[in-house]
Design a protein around this motif. Structure first.
Motif, mmCIF file in Angstrom:
data_model
loop_
_atom_site.group_PDB
_atom_site.id
_atom_site.type_symbol
_atom_site.label_atom_id
_atom_site.label_comp_id
_atom_site.label_asym_id
_atom_site.label_seq_id
_atom_site.Cartn_x
_atom_site.Cartn_y
_atom_site.Cartn_z
ATOM 1 N N LYS A 207 -3.551 10.317 -24.825
ATOM 2 C CA LYS A 207 -2.466 10.556 -23.869
ATOM 3 C C LYS A 207 -2.554 9.520 -22.763
ATOM 4 O O LYS A 207 -3.645 9.270 -22.227
ATOM 5 C CB LYS A 207 -2.587 11.953 -23.268
ATOM 6 N N GLU A 208 -1.435 8.902 -22.427
ATOM 7 C CA GLU A 208 -1.376 7.948 -21.332
ATOM 8 C C GLU A 208 -0.290 8.394 -20.348
ATOM 9 O O GLU A 208 0.823 8.712 -20.759
ATOM 10 C CB GLU A 208 -1.067 6.543 -21.849
ATOM 11 N N MET A 209 -0.619 8.412 -19.068
ATOM 12 C CA MET A 209 0.348 8.796 -18.032
ATOM 13 C C MET A 209 0.643 7.598 -17.156
ATOM 14 O O MET A 209 -0.271 6.862 -16.767
ATOM 15 C CB MET A 209 -0.197 9.953 -17.187
ATOM 16 N N LYS A 210 1.929 7.406 -16.849
ATOM 17 C CA LYS A 210 2.359 6.303 -16.002
ATOM 18 C C LYS A 210 2.763 6.810 -14.618
ATOM 19 O O LYS A 210 3.139 7.969 -14.449
ATOM 20 C CB LYS A 210 3.550 5.577 -16.646
ATOM 21 N N ILE A 211 2.668 5.927 -13.639
ATOM 22 C CA ILE A 211 3.097 6.255 -12.287
ATOM 23 C C ILE A 211 4.620 6.367 -12.269
ATOM 24 O O ILE A 211 5.325 5.424 -12.644
ATOM 25 C CB ILE A 211 2.623 5.191 -11.285
ATOM 26 N N ASP A 212 5.117 7.536 -11.877
ATOM 27 C CA ASP A 212 6.557 7.759 -11.855
ATOM 28 C C ASP A 212 6.940 8.555 -10.613
ATOM 29 O O ASP A 212 6.105 8.827 -9.742
ATOM 30 C CB ASP A 212 7.024 8.467 -13.135
ATOM 31 N N GLN A 217 5.089 11.749 -3.946
ATOM 32 C CA GLN A 217 4.673 12.508 -2.778
ATOM 33 C C GLN A 217 3.224 12.203 -2.383
ATOM 34 O O GLN A 217 2.881 12.171 -1.211
ATOM 35 C CB GLN A 217 4.851 14.009 -3.023
ATOM 36 N N PHE A 218 2.354 11.992 -3.401
ATOM 37 C CA PHE A 218 0.967 11.637 -3.110
ATOM 38 C C PHE A 218 0.897 10.348 -2.291
ATOM 39 O O PHE A 218 0.140 10.247 -1.325
ATOM 40 C CB PHE A 218 0.175 11.460 -4.405
ATOM 41 N N TYR A 219 1.699 9.348 -2.693
ATOM 42 C CA TYR A 219 1.697 8.067 -1.994
ATOM 43 C C TYR A 219 2.328 8.190 -0.606
ATOM 44 O O TYR A 219 1.876 7.562 0.353
ATOM 45 C CB TYR A 219 2.435 7.019 -2.822
ATOM 46 N N HIS A 220 3.369 9.024 -0.507
ATOM 47 C CA HIS A 220 4.020 9.234 0.783
ATOM 48 C C HIS A 220 3.042 9.854 1.776
ATOM 49 O O HIS A 220 2.926 9.389 2.927
ATOM 50 C CB HIS A 220 5.241 10.138 0.608
ATOM 51 N N ALA A 224 1.226 5.257 1.681
ATOM 52 C CA ALA A 224 0.958 4.149 0.756
ATOM 53 C C ALA A 224 2.125 3.936 -0.215
ATOM 54 O O ALA A 224 1.920 3.659 -1.394
ATOM 55 C CB ALA A 224 -0.328 4.424 -0.017
ATOM 56 N N LEU A 225 3.327 4.045 0.302
ATOM 57 C CA LEU A 225 4.484 3.843 -0.570
ATOM 58 C C LEU A 225 4.535 2.408 -1.101
ATOM 59 O O LEU A 225 5.083 2.161 -2.180
ATOM 60 C CB LEU A 225 5.775 4.169 0.177
ATOM 61 N N HIS A 226 3.954 1.469 -0.371
ATOM 62 C CA HIS A 226 3.914 0.089 -0.853
ATOM 63 C C HIS A 226 3.069 -0.008 -2.125
ATOM 64 O O HIS A 226 3.348 -0.824 -3.021
ATOM 65 C CB HIS A 226 3.353 -0.836 0.221
ATOM 66 N N VAL A 227 2.040 0.832 -2.221
ATOM 67 C CA VAL A 227 1.214 0.856 -3.429
ATOM 68 C C VAL A 227 2.016 1.457 -4.580
ATOM 69 O O VAL A 227 1.962 0.965 -5.720
ATOM 70 C CB VAL A 227 -0.079 1.662 -3.184
ATOM 71 N N TYR A 228 2.767 2.502 -4.286
ATOM 72 C CA TYR A 228 3.632 3.099 -5.309
ATOM 73 C C TYR A 228 4.609 2.061 -5.860
ATOM 74 O O TYR A 228 4.789 1.938 -7.079
ATOM 75 C CB TYR A 228 4.390 4.289 -4.722
ATOM 76 N N GLU A 229 5.253 1.321 -4.951
ATOM 77 C CA GLU A 229 6.236 0.318 -5.389
ATOM 78 C C GLU A 229 5.573 -0.759 -6.238
ATOM 79 O O GLU A 229 6.175 -1.268 -7.192
ATOM 80 C CB GLU A 229 6.912 -0.314 -4.173
ATOM 81 N N ARG A 230 4.330 -1.080 -5.919
ATOM 82 C CA ARG A 230 3.636 -2.137 -6.663
ATOM 83 C C ARG A 230 3.289 -1.688 -8.083
ATOM 84 O O ARG A 230 3.378 -2.467 -9.031
ATOM 85 C CB ARG A 230 2.361 -2.548 -5.924
ATOM 86 N N TYR A 231 2.897 -0.409 -8.204
ATOM 87 C CA TYR A 231 2.352 0.038 -9.488
ATOM 88 C C TYR A 231 3.256 0.984 -10.271
ATOM 89 O O TYR A 231 2.891 1.395 -11.370
ATOM 90 C CB TYR A 231 1.003 0.732 -9.256
#
Length: 249
Positions: A207-212, A217-220, A224-231
């Motif tokens: 099983k592989e999970m992607k950042i979506d 909310q975790f990044y918010h 760290a929303l900039h990290v969310y946008e990057r990954y």
């Protein structure tokens, strides 16, 4: 004019990040490791491991948890009534935290991948969560797992996805205001499956999970929303169920 120098001074005196091997880093992290309500990886790991555990029957099984840490998954394993449950970890402090929660736990403080106190072909199930990327030599790792696991036995793995680590993702925390980065090694899923195959293990489920958007909310909350946008769109964690061939000697 003086105020314009404050950001520069702050930057100048911010302690540099330290990259530490797993044993040293987790000794520092141990006392607060279980108190991380906003940790995305621990939340995802909980989901993935619960799914993996549901694929097997741990009742009356002899189980070893390699890289057990504080025993985050132990309550759900204990509820399945295994015959034995042993934890092995390189961090003595993490094992101390585990023993506070499970005073009668069997634990092994190891200094490398060798499990010298675990007899050959004595385990029905190997559990290893968020651990394998800390280990440089996975050839020796799987050889040791092949030794201790019974034919027909199961391996349940989770970890940071190697694709994320290869893009610069890191396992880190802050200790007394200083960032601590835990040393990782990138092993692709194909490499892991190859080393498993060489030791008579075969993959049953991956099983592989992607950042979506479900994770934003975790990044918010971590600012760290900039990290969310990057990954975003990148695989972040994987789970794998391996089984040992019954014909394996």
């Amino acid at each position: 004019m003086l105020l314009s120098f404050i950001p520069v001074l702050r930057k100048k005196f911010t302690p540099a990040a330290a990259t530490l091997p797993a044993a040293d880093a987790y000794d520092l992290w141990a006392s607060v490791y279980d108190n991380q309500p906003g940790n995305l990886m621990l939340s995802l790991d909980e989901q993935v491991f619960t799914e993996l555990l549901g694929r097997i029957n741990p009742s009356n099984a002899h189980i070893i948890d390699i890289g057990c840490g504080t025993g985050r998954h132990w309550q759900k394993i204990v509820e399945k009534k295994p015959a034995t449950l042993t934890g092995a970890d390189v961090s003595a402090k993490m094992l101390e935290e585990l023993k506070l929660k499970f005073p009668f736990a069997r634990v092994e403080h190891i200094t490398n991948i060798k499990l010298n106190n675990i007899p050959t072909a004595s385990c029905d199930i190997i559990v290893s969560t968020l651990t394998i990327a800390h280990i440089e030599n996975i050839t020796e790792l799987f050889t040791e797992w092949q030794r201790i696991l019974k034919p027909g036995g199961d391996i349940l793995l989770t970890d940071f996805h190697p694709g994320l680590l290869a893009k610069g993702g890191k396992r880190n925390f802050f200790n007394n205001g200083r960032e601590v980065i835990i040393k990782n090694y990138v092993h692709s899923l194909d490499q892991i499956k190859l080393k498993a195959f060489e030791n008579n293990f075969y993959p049953v489920f991956t099983k592989e999970m992607k950042i979506d958007k479900s994770m934003i909310q975790f990044y918010h909350e971590a600012n760290a929303l900039h990290v969310y946008e990057r990954y975003k769109g990148s695989p972040v964690i994987y789970g794998m169920h391996l089984k040992k061939n019954y014909a394996a000697e």
